[in-house]
Write an enzyme that holds these catalytic residues in place. Structure first.
Site, PDB file in Angstrom:
ATOM      1  N   LYS A  15       7.419  61.145  63.240  1.00  0.00           N
ATOM      2  CA  LYS A  15       6.957  60.875  61.627  1.00  0.00           C
ATOM      3  C   LYS A  15       7.836  59.953  61.193  1.00  0.00           C
ATOM      4  O   LYS A  15       7.604  59.021  60.341  1.00  0.00           O
ATOM      5  CB  LYS A  15       6.607  62.284  61.190  1.00  0.00           C
ATOM      6  CG  LYS A  15       5.823  62.209  59.977  1.00  0.00           C
ATOM      7  CD  LYS A  15       4.396  62.593  60.453  1.00  0.00           C
ATOM      8  CE  LYS A  15       3.415  62.156  59.369  1.00  0.00           C
ATOM      9  NZ  LYS A  15       1.984  62.605  59.627  1.00  0.00           N
ATOM     10  N   TYR A  62      33.823  56.630  48.128  1.00  0.00           N
ATOM     11  CA  TYR A  62      34.223  58.137  48.335  1.00  0.00           C
ATOM     12  C   TYR A  62      35.116  58.173  47.213  1.00  0.00           C
ATOM     13  O   TYR A  62      34.942  57.560  46.257  1.00  0.00           O
ATOM     14  CB  TYR A  62      34.581  58.457  49.545  1.00  0.00           C
ATOM     15  CG  TYR A  62      34.671  60.037  49.987  1.00  0.00           C
ATOM     16  CD1 TYR A  62      33.413  60.443  49.864  1.00  0.00           C
ATOM     17  CD2 TYR A  62      35.730  60.528  50.083  1.00  0.00           C
ATOM     18  CE1 TYR A  62      33.167  62.112  50.245  1.00  0.00           C
ATOM     19  CE2 TYR A  62      35.634  61.957  50.406  1.00  0.00           C
ATOM     20  CZ  TYR A  62      34.474  62.698  50.401  1.00  0.00           C
ATOM     21  OH  TYR A  62      34.649  63.877  50.734  1.00  0.00           O
TER      22      TYR A  62
END
Lengths: 462, 462
Positions: free
Chosen positions: B169, B114
């Site tokens: 899916k 970060y």
């Protein structure tokens, strides 16, 4: 003092003859060139030569090259093979992946997780939409949305360059509060398009975290999404910062033994963050504040071209002063900077009241060098990790969203933000509290649960 | 024969006295009531009573209640405490989570993943957008996009009820090809809004998998997205089905020793899937086909209100016949159904040519009962997992996207789809090939790598 950073960490691979003292001369060369050695590994050893990986922090890309050159120069028997940037290595392939929570080993698993079994789950949700929180990922999922218009302090870099920050944010959400966040970087900076896109993707998410969207568009985007969606919408650059500033200020006031209702605050910066900070401070008892932008102090005749600015003008500088920052700083108790580097001077801080508090949060370079501020202020906080009292949003957003999701909140209230701030401030125990420790460490494991419990409590009390 | 399904699996918790023979009488009651016992666990044992969890597959929700009642009726000493639906249990809290690929234990980790380190990654991508594939998740990430308008065979259930399918899916993408897929269910069924939303979220994804969007909107959405985006766009209901049908048909033709260029195909159903199937079959040598919709055979005067339908009309039924399905089935080599339950009869199949092939893929109830079709056809395939030769898209989409992402493809070509189909068909080895095994098992670990290699090869050859 060294000003190297692990954000500029590099690993240098060097081939050397065994007789050339590589494990002493290479470290010496790095240190002499100003690098901070952090690791040395011999990765290959042959009877005549060795291959060594040395890892060190540097100041910047130029410094990394200087260090590599210094190693080459240290001995004709040293051959620098490769300089790898550790930050780039960490980002290869991105920082997130999707994991399945269900087994999928047999046809039976398949028939439950997918067709035909999944059809019954779909029908249950179609019959009662509120079951989506129970039977889908919605309950634990936050979209981290940006248009790339105000990335860190870097400006308008667009949606592709925004991804590493939003991925990092998602990593923090998971790490600190087990929230599943997914980055959505939008290929438009049109306010209406951004609002509509977020509305359209909302069904699969339990919350929206807006990030690095430039002012003043961020105000309207947040307000319109809050109004139209039934899940919490949060603009971290505003409210995350505001929570942590309030947390830090509550503890700072404890140290200097002043009351929020009696102090006078001078704020530099009239943007998104400044606005949100002042709202929370007023809610917590603040009465006296003034705000400066690049044109000077906000007063009754200042340009008021959006609602947030109108709010600032009507709530600050009630005496309608028009003087300079130099005049206004005299006798002030608190300075809060959310603006630009080096906009106040040592003399400004020196002119403040006894036990002055300075929050200089411009990043990476604060409104005043913290070392200078510390000469005259009793408490100094910045946005940087290399000084004490880092005002870091990581203290707020993970636990906040954990509480919001667990409580099934549809709207965030200011009371929830104040509760989050109080919870953070209370993570600093009385025996820990001092001028250099007004906010807890970002790695303090108590912070996120404290924040989420406080938010959950407020949210479910009503 | 039992017609219970693990998709309707339940676990029943029963408290019983120790002397009431629970571990023999409860299983007996389940079997007598038509359930399929799959597990029995004594979860608590006291000197006078036990608590038993019995797990069994049932036919449907009513059957589950019948079985619970049968257990209660088997002994006055049996007390049914709870009936848990195993499919619902599996879906609690959703099926996906986000995982971090980078460590985040120390401040150094944080400063690389970060701020401040991440800023350099952002700047690199801002300078060269193509670096997004290298330094963000884009390279391995697919959006599974639906508007919920055509969920499985269930119809227009909306975006909330679509989530369990899209999550499933994504689980399959990860399980079979290590692709990171994220479900995006859109709160609009307006073609323009769907297109724009997908364009806007595209920067963070390496591919778009459209799913369960109703015809004819799905045609325009797919075409316009393909045209405007620089990442592959795939409509699985069309092209996934087409790939697996072609794969199965290639093997079926091998068995009956007929050539694609010589066979005559009758197709029932002129929707999205039918269209895509015929396109791939023509590309693979097919010359003779006719298509029926609910109004009868497509011919020169049939309504042609969209481009896909115009394509069907001009490429099929070149003799411009106008007769019935009964006439057309006489002497046909292959029947392909992508329409509705029970629309052809046993007599229709009986009238087909020697070594007839029937693909009856309406789900869950095929165009003809497979048992009836098998009396006259040599090879029968369906969409169901409880008959041989299941035409299951899971064989295609994971490996296809793996290949597309690895090759950095921006447009999917028909040649890639044909290559995927050939790769699937070749996973059935000559010594395995027979009338009941024309496609490999979905759990065959060779399928996904074969498909991805074939697609990668085609994509990188050009």
């Amino acid at each position: 003092m060294s000003d190297t950073s692990p954000g500029y960490g590099i690993t240098i691979r060097v081939e050397a003859t065994t007789t050339s003292s590589p494990t002493s001369l290479i470290p010496a060369a790095i240190v002499a060139a100003g690098g901070t050695l952090t690791a040395l590994d011999v990765v290959e050893s042959h009877h005549d030569r060795v291959v060594v990986d040395v890892t060190c922090d540097t100041r910047d890309a130029d410094h990394a090259e200087e260090i590599a050159a210094a190693i080459s120069a240290a001995s004709p028997n040293f051959n620098v093979k490769k300089v790898s940037d550790r930050t780039f290595l960490m980002h290869l392939g991105g920082k997130l992946e999707v994991a399945s929570k269900v087994p999928l080993k047999t046809r039976d698993d398949l028939s439950r997780a997918y067709t035909p079994g999944v059809a019954r789950i779909c029908l249950a949700i179609a019959a009662d939409k509120s079951d989506a929180r129970r039977l889908t990922i919605k309950r634990n999922t936050v979209a981290v949305v940006s248009d790339g218009s105000a990335i860190l302090g870097l400006g308008n870099l667009g949606p592709y360059a925004a991804m590493p920050v939003m991925e990092g944010k998602a990593v923090l959400f998971k790490r600190f509060a087990n929230v599943d966040a997914w980055p959505i970087c939008l290929d438009s900076q049109d306010t209406e398009e951004i609002i509509r896109a977020v509305q359209l993707i909302a069904p699969g998410f339990g919350g929206i975290n807006l990030e690095d969207i430039s002012a003043p568009r961020c105000f309207e985007i947040e307000a319109r999404l809050k109004e139209s969606l039934d899940i919490p919408v949060f603009h971290d650059d505003q409210h995350g910062t505001a929570i942590v500033v309030l947390a830090g200020l509550l503890n700072a006031l404890r140290i200097v033994k002043k009351e929020m209702s009696e102090v006078r605050i001078v704020m530099m910066g009239a943007g998104a963050a400044g606005n949100a900070i002042l709202r929370l401070l007023f809610l917590s008892g603040l009465k006296h504040a003034s705000v400066f932008d690049s044109k000077g102090i906000l007063h009754n005749e200042s340009k008021a071209d959006n609602e947030m600015r109108r709010w600032l003008i009507s709530n600050t500088n009630v005496e309608n002063k028009t003087h300079s920052i130099t005049e206004e700083m005299k006798g002030a108790d608190i300075f809060i900077g959310v603006s630009a580097p080096n906009v106040i001077t040592e003399a400004h801080v020196e002119s403040m009241a006894r036990d002055a508090i300075v929050f200089a949060m411009s990043n990476p370079d604060p409104e005043i060098d913290p070392a200078l501020a510390q000469k005259h202020a009793r408490i100094v906080a910045t946005g940087r990790s290399d000084y004490p009292n880092q005002i870091n949003n990581v203290l707020a957003f993970p636990g906040l969203f954990r509480g919001l999701l667990d409580a099934g909140v549809s709207k965030i209230t200011d009371e929830m933000l104040v509760a989050a701030a109080r919870a953070i401030s209370e993570c600093v125990k009385p025996d820990q509290l001092n001028e250099n420790f007004i906010v807890p460490s970002v790695f303090d494991p108590a912070v996120s649960p404290s924040v989420s419990n406080a938010v959950y409590k407020i949210a479910t009390e009503k």
